[in-house]
Design a protein around this motif. Structure first.
Motif, PDB file in Angstrom:
ATOM      1  N   MET A 116       0.820  -1.200   0.000  1.00 46.39           N
ATOM      2  CA  MET A 116       0.000   0.000   0.000  1.00 46.39           C
ATOM      3  C   MET A 116       0.863   1.263   0.000  1.00 46.39           C
ATOM      4  O   MET A 116       0.503   2.262  -0.637  1.00 46.39           O
ATOM      5  CB  MET A 116      -0.953  -0.010   1.200  1.00 46.39           C
ATOM      6  N   ARG A 117       2.015   1.220   0.651  1.00 43.06           N
ATOM      7  CA  ARG A 117       2.943   2.360   0.592  1.00 43.06           C
ATOM      8  C   ARG A 117       3.437   2.566  -0.832  1.00 43.06           C
ATOM      9  O   ARG A 117       3.481   3.699  -1.331  1.00 43.06           O
ATOM     10  CB  ARG A 117       4.122   2.145   1.544  1.00 43.06           C
ATOM     11  N   ARG A 133       1.536  -0.932 -12.746  1.00 43.96           N
ATOM     12  CA  ARG A 133       2.112  -2.094 -12.071  1.00 43.96           C
ATOM     13  C   ARG A 133       1.591  -2.216 -10.648  1.00 43.96           C
ATOM     14  O   ARG A 133       1.161  -3.293 -10.221  1.00 43.96           O
ATOM     15  CB  ARG A 133       3.638  -1.995 -12.059  1.00 43.96           C
ATOM     16  N   GLU A 134       1.628  -1.139  -9.895  1.00 49.79           N
ATOM     17  CA  GLU A 134       1.245  -1.206  -8.486  1.00 49.79           C
ATOM     18  C   GLU A 134      -0.252  -1.471  -8.308  1.00 49.79           C
ATOM     19  O   GLU A 134      -0.650  -2.252  -7.440  1.00 49.79           O
ATOM     20  CB  GLU A 134       1.641   0.086  -7.761  1.00 49.79           C
ATOM     21  N   LEU A 135      -1.085  -0.833  -9.127  1.00 51.24           N
ATOM     22  CA  LEU A 135      -2.520  -1.044  -8.989  1.00 51.24           C
ATOM     23  C   LEU A 135      -2.904  -2.476  -9.363  1.00 51.24           C
ATOM     24  O   LEU A 135      -3.761  -3.086  -8.720  1.00 51.24           O
ATOM     25  CB  LEU A 135      -3.287  -0.039  -9.851  1.00 51.24           C
ATOM     26  N   SER A 136      -2.269  -3.013 -10.383  1.00 49.95           N
ATOM     27  CA  SER A 136      -2.533  -4.402 -10.761  1.00 49.95           C
ATOM     28  C   SER A 136      -2.013  -5.363  -9.704  1.00 49.95           C
ATOM     29  O   SER A 136      -2.638  -6.389  -9.411  1.00 49.95           O
ATOM     30  CB  SER A 136      -1.889  -4.714 -12.117  1.00 49.95           C
ATOM     31  N   GLU A 137      -0.870  -5.022  -9.134  1.00 53.93           N
ATOM     32  CA  GLU A 137      -0.245  -5.897  -8.141  1.00 53.93           C
ATOM     33  C   GLU A 137      -1.132  -6.073  -6.912  1.00 53.93           C
ATOM     34  O   GLU A 137      -1.098  -7.109  -6.257  1.00 53.93           O
ATOM     35  CB  GLU A 137       1.108  -5.319  -7.727  1.00 53.93           C
ATOM     36  N   PHE A 138      -1.951  -5.073  -6.614  1.00 57.01           N
ATOM     37  CA  PHE A 138      -2.864  -5.186  -5.475  1.00 57.01           C
ATOM     38  C   PHE A 138      -3.781  -6.391  -5.628  1.00 57.01           C
ATOM     39  O   PHE A 138      -3.965  -7.177  -4.692  1.00 57.01           O
ATOM     40  CB  PHE A 138      -3.695  -3.906  -5.338  1.00 57.01           C
ATOM     41  N   LEU A 140      -3.349  -9.026  -7.495  1.00 53.32           N
ATOM     42  CA  LEU A 140      -2.565 -10.259  -7.435  1.00 53.32           C
ATOM     43  C   LEU A 140      -2.165 -10.575  -6.004  1.00 53.32           C
ATOM     44  O   LEU A 140      -2.098 -11.746  -5.614  1.00 53.32           O
ATOM     45  CB  LEU A 140      -1.323 -10.120  -8.320  1.00 53.32           C
ATOM     46  N   LEU A 141      -1.909  -9.543  -5.210  1.00 47.35           N
ATOM     47  CA  LEU A 141      -1.563  -9.742  -3.811  1.00 47.35           C
ATOM     48  C   LEU A 141      -2.716 -10.390  -3.051  1.00 47.35           C
ATOM     49  O   LEU A 141      -2.512 -11.332  -2.269  1.00 47.35           O
ATOM     50  CB  LEU A 141      -1.197  -8.404  -3.167  1.00 47.35           C
ATOM     51  N   LEU A 142      -3.930  -9.926  -3.286  1.00 40.97           N
ATOM     52  CA  LEU A 142      -5.083 -10.542  -2.642  1.00 40.97           C
ATOM     53  C   LEU A 142      -5.197 -12.012  -3.034  1.00 40.97           C
ATOM     54  O   LEU A 142      -5.501 -12.870  -2.203  1.00 40.97           O
ATOM     55  CB  LEU A 142      -6.366  -9.799  -3.007  1.00 40.97           C
ATOM     56  N   GLY A 143      -4.941 -12.300  -4.311  1.00 39.85           N
ATOM     57  CA  GLY A 143      -4.971 -13.691  -4.749  1.00 39.85           C
ATOM     58  C   GLY A 143      -3.945 -14.529  -4.016  1.00 39.85           C
ATOM     59  O   GLY A 143      -4.226 -15.663  -3.592  1.00 39.85           O
ATOM     60  N   ALA A 144      -2.766 -13.968  -3.822  1.00 42.99           N
ATOM     61  CA  ALA A 144      -1.683 -14.702  -3.162  1.00 42.99           C
ATOM     62  C   ALA A 144      -1.994 -14.988  -1.701  1.00 42.99           C
ATOM     63  O   ALA A 144      -1.708 -16.081  -1.202  1.00 42.99           O
ATOM     64  CB  ALA A 144      -0.378 -13.921  -3.280  1.00 42.99           C
ATOM     65  N   ILE A 145      -2.588 -14.017  -1.012  1.00 47.10           N
ATOM     66  CA  ILE A 145      -2.824 -14.215   0.424  1.00 47.10           C
ATOM     67  C   ILE A 145      -4.151 -14.920   0.707  1.00 47.10           C
ATOM     68  O   ILE A 145      -4.448 -15.244   1.852  1.00 47.10           O
ATOM     69  CB  ILE A 145      -2.760 -12.885   1.209  1.00 47.10           C
ATOM     70  N   SER A 146      -4.926 -15.187  -0.357  1.00 45.42           N
ATOM     71  CA  SER A 146      -6.202 -15.893  -0.158  1.00 45.42           C
ATOM     72  C   SER A 146      -5.982 -17.338   0.268  1.00 45.42           C
ATOM     73  O   SER A 146      -6.878 -17.961   0.850  1.00 45.42           O
ATOM     74  CB  SER A 146      -7.034 -15.871  -1.450  1.00 45.42           C
ATOM     75  N   ALA A 184     -10.100   0.743   1.032  1.00 45.32           N
ATOM     76  CA  ALA A 184     -11.383   0.392   1.652  1.00 45.32           C
ATOM     77  C   ALA A 184     -11.539  -1.124   1.748  1.00 45.32           C
ATOM     78  O   ALA A 184     -12.067  -1.650   2.740  1.00 45.32           O
ATOM     79  CB  ALA A 184     -12.541   0.999   0.852  1.00 45.32           C
ATOM     80  N   ILE A 185     -11.073  -1.835   0.737  1.00 43.07           N
ATOM     81  CA  ILE A 185     -11.127  -3.305   0.760  1.00 43.07           C
ATOM     82  C   ILE A 185     -10.242  -3.839   1.871  1.00 43.07           C
ATOM     83  O   ILE A 185     -10.646  -4.727   2.642  1.00 43.07           O
ATOM     84  CB  ILE A 185     -10.706  -3.874  -0.610  1.00 43.07           C
TER      85      ILE A 185
END
Length: 231
Positions: A116-117, A133-138, A140-146, A184-185
């Protein structure tokens, strides 16, 4: 020995797939761009057979199109495909968010905070590539930590295809994904309110799709060697 050779080939093909997917996701390779094998071989210091295997794999994922007499091109999604991809993203990303427990958020809190930083830093600057890159990575990050590897894999493919769609159909030159909605998510997931997190994600995806103007655009030729040589 044979097994070792196969493993090395798989690793090398994946490296090429990742390099091309990354360039597409970051809008360095635009829809309709010809993917000339010789240039990819030179840019990535790769074996031609491995490049061909990588292009075939990307074609199976609908990221690349292979046409007779023209070779491989970055896919140009139709308006219908754009709608289908966003419909699929709603289903997959709702499932991803629903899978994220408060425990997973706690375990990944430093990783989330670091992202987020980076996202806020990118969106406050003007480098479009960094923002994309950063907005898309968000996502993908949720997918990874799911914790669901299958959902994460499907989402990875959908995100690259979404990048093609945005490159073709976005109404303006500003990346559509909004960092405020991402925050917010995260806030909802941190307090264990997955219902709200899913609702915000779906509204977020609706907003992204709503910013698309579904019209075909012609793209110029580019030099793959230069693009793929970028860090």
């Amino acid at each position: 020995m044979g097994s070792s050779t196969v493993t090395r080939k798989q690793i090398e093909v994946q490296r090429i797939v990742d390099a091309l997917s990354k360039a597409i996701a970051q809008h360095r390779l635009r829809p309709g761009t010809r993917l000339i094998e010789a240039q990819i071989v030179e840019a990535l210091n790769a074996n031609r057979n491995h490049v061909q295997s990588a292009l075939q794999r990307l074609a199976m994922q609908r990221i690349v199109t292979i046409e007779p007499n023209r070779g491989a091109l970055v896919s140009q999604p139709t308006a219908k495909e754009a709608r289908d991809v966003f419909a699929a993203r709603r289903a997959i990303e709702a499932a991803v968010v629903e899978s994220i427990t408060p425990e997973a958020m706690h375990q990944n809190r430093q990783r989330i905070a670091a992202h987020m930083r980076s996202e806020r830093k990118a969106t406050s600057a003007s480098d479009r590539r960094d923002i994309v890159r950063e907005l898309s990575e968000f996502h993908l990050l949720l997918g990874a930590i799911s914790g669901n590897a299958v959902l994460a894999e499907i989402l990875g493919n959908l995100m690259v295809r979404s990048s093609l769609i945005v490159a073709l159909y976005q109404r303006n030159d500003h990346p559509a994904c909004a960092s405020d909605e991402h925050e917010a998510i995260i806030a909802a997931l941190e307090r264990g309110d997955r219902t709200t997190a899913v609702q915000v994600m779906l509204e977020h995806l609706d907003e992204l799709e709503g910013q698309l103007a579904l019209e075909e655009l012609a793209e110029p030729e580019v030099d793959l060697r230069q693009i793929l040589s970028d860090p």
